[in-house]
Structure formats: structure tokens, C-alpha cells
Design an enzyme around this catalytic site. Sequence first.
Site: not given
Length: 461
Positions: A88, A391, A418
Site C-alpha cells: 500500500c 498558510d 506544509c
Amino acid sequence: MTISKGEMMVAEISHLDEKGSGRAEVWRKNELGNPKKLKLTIPMTLPGEKVRVTVDQPERKRRKAMPDEIVEAHEDRTAPLCPHFDKCGGCVWQHWSYSAQLNEKTKHVQHAIQAQGFDPKLVKETMGMDEPWRYRNKMEFTFSPEGALGLHEQGNFRKIISLETCLIAGKEMVEAAMEVAEWVKVHQLKGYNKDLHEGLLRHLMVRQSFATGEIMLAVFATESPQEHQEAVRDLAERIEQKFPQVKSLLWLENTNWADRTQAEKSHILAGRDFIHDEMDGYKFRLWFDTFFQTNPTQAQKLVDLAIEMGKPQKTERMIDLFCGVGTFSLPFASKVGKLAGIEIVETSIESAKRNAEDNGISNTEFLAKDARKGIDQVLESFGHPELLLLDPPRSGAGGKVMRRIGRSKPERIVYVSCNPDTFATDIKELEPFGYQLKMVQPVDLFPHTVHVECVALLELQ
């Protein structure tokens, strides 16, 4: 040594690539007997390990090979808990101790800012989780052409690995997803074939509020539910009987060739088209396409860090750039005099306005604008902000936006990122405007993956 097709060999892992796979180099002789470097990508390996691999098509300069045997293991190697880990693509680092994962993420952020000339000592140790499992509040599963429900195989978006469990998703989310998988088997429904562009079922989105317990199940299909009334009726009955916490059961039509969870038409099979969630004491409504932090435990840390670094004051004006549905806007709005949120996605702005209203917040304005144009409009309406938070998506804000931020001269900038690499290039744009990087705090929102978030403070000198 000449490496032939299918020959086994031992390689030493030198480093990990951006996807978390091991990299190694070996030498072989070409047809003329001259040495030639062969670069290998070997998933599920760690730096310094010696692994035995089988090399196919060695005439190519770069090859991917799965490890046949770990000859010399890394001291922090551990046994993966998930039975699907070897195939996976949902996780890539379950074979690495969690403390070592955090160290690697700290180094990633340090290297990213050092490459742009910043002091790596400004980066603090990555904040991890006490329990790095069952942390996701949203999952997007895919149906195989045969109708099996699962996730993509590692490095292969054409193959779906059928799942019996998922250890990074909430337990109730997985149980609800497995019920949908059973429903598909009972009715012998076919999944979507990406190559032939035919088939019924494409994706299943499951999201759950860890605060309220409410669950949303959204089935993405190529046809209307009216064409499958008996099966759809059975699905609604199954879910209502077994999962009373499912407050939103949706059937979303998607005939677009693009492999994304998007919808042209939305049908409510049971409940409503949104669920309620909470963060930092504020209430949010989440629709199927609402962006909301996927790890609520760590997302709360992001908000707390941003407030701690930004030091918002009641007398100040603030801009929240790339504000989404107001995840940061609402907590900050109660601490500043006035806040303007800017976001290019109109549906997110409508949600942000509604969320502010639901929470009794009246000192905000939300603009559906491109970031750069939105800043200009806000500056005209209430002048230069003392505090700015951004952000942006993984691609970063970009040079034009960062330079526009620099010219707007906020006293303090809080950057929530991120992607450490785009973060580093973005903040480099602020140096000519007199900004100094004060601190960077990495936060692990996605244990067992390569991703790392960070919150940083820059001040105008």
C-alpha cells in the site's frame, strides 16, 4: 561486474529521496566493457542499510527495485504494524521507529532553510504525537475496476491494493468504509477503469469529526443514483442501521476523466450535505470539498504555535492569507481588532463567512481573491497590517506574493507551511525588505510519511 536481467546483488543505501525511498548506486560494465553507474531506488529501506535486490533491465541508468532481503539493518528499523504496508502507498515509513522519523523531518527542514542561506539552528526539534496512529480525520479510497476498495500501490497509480484495515485512519471511519466495500460485493458493482474510461464507482471519501463524532460518507460515481435505485436504497439502509454517527451520506456524480474527487451533481442519500466539527473551541461546517486540517490533534498545535509566535493584540489589524474556511482566522479574530481573510476558492470563503457567523465573530471580512490582488484590496480598506499569517498550498506562495507581502510591511509574519522547500524559497524573498527569520517549529501531522509541517516567525527589523 556486468549485471544481467534478473541478477541479484547487494546495494548500500546512501540516502532517502523526496518520497521516502532509499537510493543506492552500483557500478556495472556496459556492452563495451566500460564501467557505468546504475542508480537504484529501493522502497522500504533506510540510510546505511545493505540490501539484496533483483535488478531488471540494468541497461537503464535508473531502476526501481524492491528489497529481497535486508542484509544489514538500520538500528532504528522496526516491524511495520499494518498488514498492507509492503504494498500500500498510504504510508512509507512504518518500518522506521517514530523517533527516527521525527529526526529525519527535523533534518529536512534544516537542510531546506540552510540551502537558502538561513541558520539551521533556528529550527527546533519536530513536535511529534504521543500516539502516531489513527490520526487522520479524512481518507479518500479508490475502487479498482473489479470493485475492490483500497489505496494505490506504492509508486503505481494504476493498481489498487484492496484493504482490510488502515491504521492511520480513525477506527469508525475504516469500519464504515469496509461496510461500503461489502455493499459493493453484494451488488456486484464495478469500479471505474481509468484506461477505458468506463465503470460506475470511482472513489469513497470518509471524513469524521473527532470532536463531534459525526461522519460523512461520499460515494463518487459516473452515473446518477436513480439508475441504481435498489442498490442505493440498500446502501442507505445499511449505513443508517449500523452507523448512526453517519450524518451525511452522499452520492456525487463525476464523469470527468481527471482522477480527482470532484462532483458535477450532488445527491443526499441520508442526513445532510455537511458535518459539524470543532477546533480550539470554534465550530466549523465541513462539506465534501472543504479543506480542513487532516490531523486535528496536531492541527491544534499549529494554531497554538501560530498564536504564540504572532502575539496578536486587540489594537492590531491582521491579514490571513490563503485562509481557507477560517481555521486560523477564527482563533486569531478574537485576539485582534480586525482581521481580513483572503482565499481564491469562493466556496471556502463562503464557508469562512458562515463559520464566523456561527461562532458570533463580527470583526472579520473574507475576500474571494487571488492572494496578491486581495492584499491590495485589504490595504486600501484598512491600511497596513501589524500581523500577517499565510498558510499556502504545497507549491508555496510564490515570489510575486511574497514580495507583495514584503512591501505591505507587517511588523510580524507567521508562515505556516506544509512544504519546507517552498517555504525556504518563499521567505528568502522577504530578506530585501528587512525581515529576519526568528524561529521555525516543525510539526508532524502525518506520521509514517515523509511530510512535515512547520510554523515560522519573521520580524521586520
